[in-house]
Write a protein that holds these residues in place. Structure first.
Motif: not given
Ligand code: CDT
Length: 306
Positions: A203-218
């Motif tokens: 599991t990557m730290a500072r990963r981005r969450l994948i949404t239907g149309d791209g990604s957002i940071s968490e």
């Protein structure tokens, strides 16, 4: 009621350029330490033989060297031999390539090996995470600094369900990384009789969450929080032991969270890795805790023993 001395073999980074032989040597060292500490079984991470390559937006043809078309492959034989010699079983995650009716198929898989060095169980990851496609111009084989996940480009969902195997009288099931976030993983395994769930993860730290149309940071702190949350809840709500082995630390410019450990059916973490390196964590697993919770708190659920 049965008891098992069980070890988690957390791994530090396995950067690109490491040979398979040198990685297997590290696994053998961990297995030897497990034997020295009287363990019957050691759990290694997801894709334990290679870098966490699905960070790169390539495809299996870009990385043929990362896939095993036989298990044990020649490079992995020493681990099987040492397991048989020292009488320690193991669970190993790897990238599997199979030819099925002339079609080449790729799975994110793990095997359970008994104390005589024989494969007694296989699992193929069900919940394949990540993006199926890279953004325009992003499809390449670079790892450096990448925290994305492109597993959907490499692996198809597993086709073996959630099988459970007997190891020294204990019922054991396997799950792989993203599977641990999904309640049906634990519920299916527990429903199939599992008392222990072995999980390997990257599991990557500072990963981005994948949404239907791209990604957002968490926010970064949530990666470890969610790791603990899902496994502790999965253990408690299904009256199983969870034994989780991570890869940890900085690998090719990306950071893997680690946090390997053992979780009891009470939901408590009873043993935990301290480092971001190769590290053995050992604990005694007592299946009477599974029975206790299945007969009491979960007495009217499908988990209750007959
Ligand atoms: N290797 C793997 O499965 N990684 C996933 C990324 C999930 S993105 C929500 C994980 O569960 O850590």
């Amino acid at each position: 009621m049965a008891q098992l001395e069980i070890a988690v073999g957390q791994m530090g980074p396995v950067p690109q350029g490491n040979t398979r032989e040198s990685t297997v040597e590290r696994l053998v060292d961990l297995l030897r330490e497990a034997a020295h500490r009287g363990c019957h079984l050691i759990v290694f991470p997801e894709l334990a033989l290679t870098p966490f390559f699905p960070r790169a937006a390539g495809d299996p043809d870009d990385f043929p060297e990362f896939f095993e078309d036989t298990m044990p492959s020649q490079a992995v034989e020493p681990l099987f031999r040492e397991a048989a010699r020292l009488h320690v079983g193991f669970c190993l995650g790897f990238a599997e390539k199979v030819i099925d009716e002339e079609e080449v198929r790729y799975f994110n898989a793990s095997v359970l090996v008994d104390r005589r060095g024989r494969i007694i169980g296989k699992y193929r990851k069900t919940h394949i995470p990540g993006l199926p496609e890279a953004a325009q111009g992003e499809a390449d084989q670079r790892f450096e600094g990448r925290t994305a996940n492109f597993e959907k480009r490499y692996f198809e969902p597993g086709n073996l369900g959630f099988p459970v195997f007997k190891f020294e009288g204990v019922s054991i099931g396997m799950a792989i990384c993203n599977d641990r976030r999904w309640p049906e993983t634990y519920r299916s395994l527990a429903g199939n009789g599992a008392e222990v769930v072995l999980i390997g993860y990257n599991t990557m730290a500072r990963r981005r969450l994948i949404t239907g149309d791209g990604s957002i940071s968490e926010p970064g702190h949530l990666a470890l929080f969610h790791n603990d949350l899902v496994m502790q809840a999965g253990a408690y709500q299904n009256a199983v032991w969870v034994v989780a082995a991570a890869r940890a630390g900085e690998e090719d410019g990306g950071y893997l969270i680690g946090g390997s450990g053992v979780i009891a059916p009470t939901g408590e973490i009873v043993a935990r890795a301290l480092t971001q390196s190769d590290e053995l964590v050992a604990s005694r697993i007592d299946t009477s805790y599974c029975e206790l919770y299945r007969r009491s708190v979960w007495n009217d659920a499908a988990l209750a023993p007959p």
